[in-house]
Structure formats: structure tokens, C-alpha cells
Design an enzyme around this catalytic site. Structure first.
Site, mmCIF file in Angstrom:
data_model
loop_
_atom_site.group_PDB
_atom_site.id
_atom_site.type_symbol
_atom_site.label_atom_id
_atom_site.label_comp_id
_atom_site.label_asym_id
_atom_site.label_seq_id
_atom_site.Cartn_x
_atom_site.Cartn_y
_atom_site.Cartn_z
ATOM 1 N N TYR A 156 0.842 -1.202 0.000
ATOM 2 C CA TYR A 156 0.000 0.000 0.000
ATOM 3 C C TYR A 156 0.879 1.254 0.000
ATOM 4 O O TYR A 156 0.659 2.185 -0.778
ATOM 5 C CB TYR A 156 -0.910 -0.035 1.229
ATOM 6 C CG TYR A 156 -1.897 1.110 1.346
ATOM 7 C CD1 TYR A 156 -3.132 1.054 0.706
ATOM 8 C CD2 TYR A 156 -1.604 2.238 2.123
ATOM 9 C CE1 TYR A 156 -4.057 2.094 0.844
ATOM 10 C CE2 TYR A 156 -2.519 3.275 2.260
ATOM 11 C CZ TYR A 156 -3.747 3.191 1.619
ATOM 12 O OH TYR A 156 -4.657 4.228 1.756
ATOM 13 N N LYS A 160 1.134 4.147 -2.880
ATOM 14 C CA LYS A 160 0.827 5.552 -2.594
ATOM 15 C C LYS A 160 2.053 6.448 -2.791
ATOM 16 O O LYS A 160 1.923 7.595 -3.235
ATOM 17 C CB LYS A 160 0.257 5.695 -1.176
ATOM 18 C CG LYS A 160 -1.096 5.008 -0.983
ATOM 19 C CD LYS A 160 -2.176 5.557 -1.899
ATOM 20 C CE LYS A 160 -3.572 5.045 -1.546
ATOM 21 N NZ LYS A 160 -4.621 5.553 -2.454
HETATM 22 P P1 NAP Z 1 -13.629 3.107 0.916
HETATM 23 O O1 NAP Z 1 -14.672 3.686 1.802
HETATM 24 O O2 NAP Z 1 -13.237 1.686 1.055
HETATM 25 O O3 NAP Z 1 -14.075 3.405 -0.603
HETATM 26 C C1 NAP Z 1 -13.262 2.974 -1.652
HETATM 27 C C2 NAP Z 1 -13.961 3.249 -2.956
HETATM 28 O O4 NAP Z 1 -13.111 2.786 -4.033
HETATM 29 C C3 NAP Z 1 -15.292 2.518 -3.109
HETATM 30 O O5 NAP Z 1 -16.226 3.362 -3.751
HETATM 31 C C4 NAP Z 1 -14.945 1.322 -4.010
HETATM 32 O O6 NAP Z 1 -16.029 0.888 -4.814
HETATM 33 C C5 NAP Z 1 -13.867 1.962 -4.886
HETATM 34 N N1 NAP Z 1 -13.025 0.959 -5.540
HETATM 35 C C6 NAP Z 1 -12.215 0.033 -4.982
HETATM 36 N N2 NAP Z 1 -11.583 -0.677 -5.930
HETATM 37 C C7 NAP Z 1 -12.010 -0.174 -7.120
HETATM 38 C C8 NAP Z 1 -11.734 -0.488 -8.472
HETATM 39 N N3 NAP Z 1 -10.870 -1.457 -8.814
HETATM 40 N N4 NAP Z 1 -12.367 0.209 -9.448
HETATM 41 C C9 NAP Z 1 -13.246 1.199 -9.134
HETATM 42 N N5 NAP Z 1 -13.530 1.545 -7.866
HETATM 43 C C10 NAP Z 1 -12.928 0.864 -6.879
HETATM 44 O O7 NAP Z 1 -12.249 3.908 1.049
HETATM 45 P P2 NAP Z 1 -11.914 5.415 1.482
HETATM 46 O O8 NAP Z 1 -11.446 5.382 2.871
HETATM 47 O O9 NAP Z 1 -12.999 6.335 1.087
HETATM 48 O O10 NAP Z 1 -10.633 5.653 0.560
HETATM 49 C C11 NAP Z 1 -10.635 6.492 -0.583
HETATM 50 C C12 NAP Z 1 -9.191 6.777 -0.974
HETATM 51 O O11 NAP Z 1 -8.543 7.445 0.115
HETATM 52 C C13 NAP Z 1 -8.379 5.517 -1.265
HETATM 53 O O12 NAP Z 1 -7.509 5.750 -2.347
HETATM 54 C C14 NAP Z 1 -7.590 5.319 0.018
HETATM 55 O O13 NAP Z 1 -6.406 4.599 -0.208
HETATM 56 C C15 NAP Z 1 -7.344 6.743 0.427
HETATM 57 N N6 NAP Z 1 -7.050 6.907 1.857
HETATM 58 C C16 NAP Z 1 -7.939 6.506 2.813
HETATM 59 C C17 NAP Z 1 -7.608 6.655 4.143
HETATM 60 C C18 NAP Z 1 -8.522 6.227 5.256
HETATM 61 O O14 NAP Z 1 -8.071 6.132 6.408
HETATM 62 N N7 NAP Z 1 -9.802 5.957 5.014
HETATM 63 C C19 NAP Z 1 -6.377 7.241 4.514
HETATM 64 C C20 NAP Z 1 -5.511 7.639 3.511
HETATM 65 C C21 NAP Z 1 -5.842 7.476 2.195
HETATM 66 P P3 NAP Z 1 -17.178 -0.081 -4.177
HETATM 67 O O15 NAP Z 1 -17.838 0.721 -3.109
HETATM 68 O O16 NAP Z 1 -18.097 -0.354 -5.300
HETATM 69 O O17 NAP Z 1 -16.441 -1.263 -3.646
#
Ligand code: NAP
Length: 250
Positions: A156, A160
Site C-alpha cells: 500500500y 501511494k
Molecule cells: P472506501 O470507503 O473503502 O471506498 C473505496 C472506494 O473505491 C469505493 O467506492 C470502491 O467501490 C472503490 N473501488 C475500490 N476498488 C475499485 C476499483 N478497482 N475500481 C473502481 N472503484 C474501486 O475507502 P476510502 O477510505 O474512502 O478511501 C478512498 C481513498 O482514500 C483511497 O484511495 C484510500 O487509499 C485513500 N485513503 C484513505 C484513508 C482512510 O483512512 N480511510 C487514509 C488515507 C488514504 P465499491 O464501493 O463499489 O467497492
């Protein structure tokens, strides 16, 4: 309204941070092309209805952003429908965990495909249109773990960190066309992505933070609005902005 009439493509917009950005962009007047994979299939219609209440056009497309033919079609359809793309938010992502000695090649490859290759593919197919328009904003969702690394998260963190390096490079290439490219690198944010991590880890992590709690989606999305807006975001490019409770300080 800061984004009135703009056209924004947001990946992974069905839930979490992507959904929050979709809501914020709609409030600011942007027309939206929303992608998701399949877990949010049942909720996407109600989200779309909620967004349309702001008077914006919304189209949704289910599919894998790591699949080149899906990405090409998504961008072709966006241009057919709206004739331009002002903002690209590469937000879709996954999180899995493994110590390096146990990590399978499949786990590594999937992480790099979804969290890094997708960012390349989306950017690759959007940029020619932004160059023609001589304007565009690219916003890539990185992570503070791409800056500092994380135990059981080498794949991961590598993906990133790759997003951050990629973003700096395209910022250098594209600035002369009026296109900016930036990363947002959140710390832990309360979404489904981290919901299942065990409580001991969460306590350990919170104790490390200058602001000893996890962030909320609503505390990340204003950074995306800033980077997408004119003139607010005009001279940010190649930057990594960190709504991260002080987990990384640069
Ligand atoms: P999340 O709630 O798990 O949502 C992830 C989204 O990505 C969902 O809509 C999912 O679709 C979609 N997705 C996953 N694989 C995909 C693919 N192959 N093609 C198209 N869509 C895909 O995650 P989040 O926390 O909002 O994270 C959003 C971004 O922020 C990510 O890049 C993550 O790495 C980054 N981030 C998150 C955090 C954190 O703590 N939450 C911290 C740092 C960075 P489905 O709903 O249909 O599965």
C-alpha cells in the site's frame, strides 16, 4: 458556487471519501461522472438522486479503474456527454495487510493495479482532453503511509508513494498547458476502509497522532474543493496536502 458548470470525474465515488467529494463538488455546482466497483451498486441510485437536488448532471459507471478498456470507455462517454473534463479525482483504492514475508505476488499485484496503475490509466486518457482545453485539475488520493510507510502495508505504501512521484512528474509535464496535479495524503479517516482494523491497532495509532483521533470525510473534502477551485487552487501543483491529524509533518 466555486465549481459551477465544471465537469468532474471521480473514481471510487460510491462511499467514503469519494462520496464526500462528490457531495461537496455537487454543492459547488459541478456536473459529475461517478465511478464505483460493485459493492455500492445498491446505494448509487439514492446518491445520484441526492446529488441531482443540487441542480447538477450526474452519470454513474460501474467498473474496474485498473482495466484499460473500461477507463477508455468511461472517458469517451464523458466527452460524448459533456464535451470536456475539468477535474479528475483519482480516489478509488483498496487496503489489505500482510507482513512482507507472507505477502503473495497476487496481493502485491492487485494493490499496485488498483491503487497505482488506475491513476496512470485515468490520467493517461483524460490528459489529452485537458491539453486541448488548456486547463484541468488532477487530484490524486495518496496517503500519509506513502510518505512514512506502515507495518504490514509495504504494498500500500509503495503504491501511494508511487502516486506521489507520478503526480510530481505530471505536474512538471502539464503545467504549461494550464493543468495542475496534486495529491491529498490523508491520515486515518473514519470510512469502511479502516472500519475492520482491530481496536488495539486503532488505539496504538491514535496515541501517535498530534491530534489524537481519526479524521472524518468532511475534514478531507475541503482540500479537494480547494485544489479544484479557481482562483483558490490556481498555483498549487506537484504538492501533497496532508489532512492527517499530524501523523506526517513536512
Ligand atoms: P472506501 O470507503 O473503502 O471506498 C473505496 C472506494 O473505491 C469505493 O467506492 C470502491 O467501490 C472503490 N473501488 C475500490 N476498488 C475499485 C476499483 N478497482 N475500481 C473502481 N472503484 C474501486 O475507502 P476510502 O477510505 O474512502 O478511501 C478512498 C481513498 O482514500 C483511497 O484511495 C484510500 O487509499 C485513500 N485513503 C484513505 C484513508 C482512510 O483512512 N480511510 C487514509 C488515507 C488514504 P465499491 O464501493 O463499489 O467497492
Amino acid at each position: 458556487m466555486k465549481l459551477k458548470g465544471k465537469v468532474a470525474v471521480i473514481t471510487g465515488a460510491g462511499r467514503g471519501i469519494g462520496k464526500g467529494i462528490a457531495l461537496a463538488f455537487a454543492k459547488e455546482g459541478a456536473n459529475l461522472v461517478l465511478n464505483y466497483l460493485n459493492q455500492t451498486r445498491n446505494e448509487i441510485e439514492s446518491l445520484t438522486n441526492e446529488l441531482r437536488k443540487f441542480g447538477v448532471n450526474v452519470i454513474t459507471r460501474e467498473g474496474n479503474v485498473a482495466d484499460e478498456s473500461f477507463v477508455k470507455n468511461l472517458i469517451d462517454e464523458t466527452i460524448e456527454r459533456f464535451n470536456r473534463i475539468d477535474i479528475l479525482v483519482n480516489n478509488a483504492g483498496i487496503l489489505t495487510q500482510s507482513l512482507i514475508q507472507n505477502m503473495t505476488v497476487e496481493m502485491w499485484d492487485k494493490m499496485i493495479e488498483v491503487n497505482l496503475k488506475s491513476v496512470f490509466l485515468m490520467t493517461r486518457y483524460v490528459v489529452p482532453h485537458m491539453i486541448n482545453q488548456e486547463s484541468g485539475r488532477i487530484i490524486n488520493m495518496a496517503s500519509q503511509l506513502g510518505q512514512k510507510g506502515g507495518i504490514e502495508l509495504s504494498h500500500y505504501a509503495a503504491a501511494k508513494a508511487g502516486v506521489i512521484g507520478f503526480t510530481k512528474s505530471i505536474a512538471l509535464e502539464l503545467g504549461k498547458y494550464g493543468i495542475t496535479a496534486n495529491c491529498i495524503a490523508p491520515g486515518p479517516i473514519e470510512t469502511d476502509m479502516i472500519a475492520n482494523i482491530n481496536e488495539d491497532w486503532k488505539k496504538w495509532k491514535k496515541d501517535q497522532l498530534a491530534i489524537p483521533r481519526f479524521g472524518f470525510v468532511e475534514e478531507v473534502v475541503p482540500t479537494a474543493v480547494l485544489l479544484a477551485s479557481e482562483p483558490d487552487g490556481n498555483i498549487y501543483t506537484g504538492q501533497t496536502l496532508g489532512p492527517n491529524c499530524g501523523d506526517v509533518m513536512l
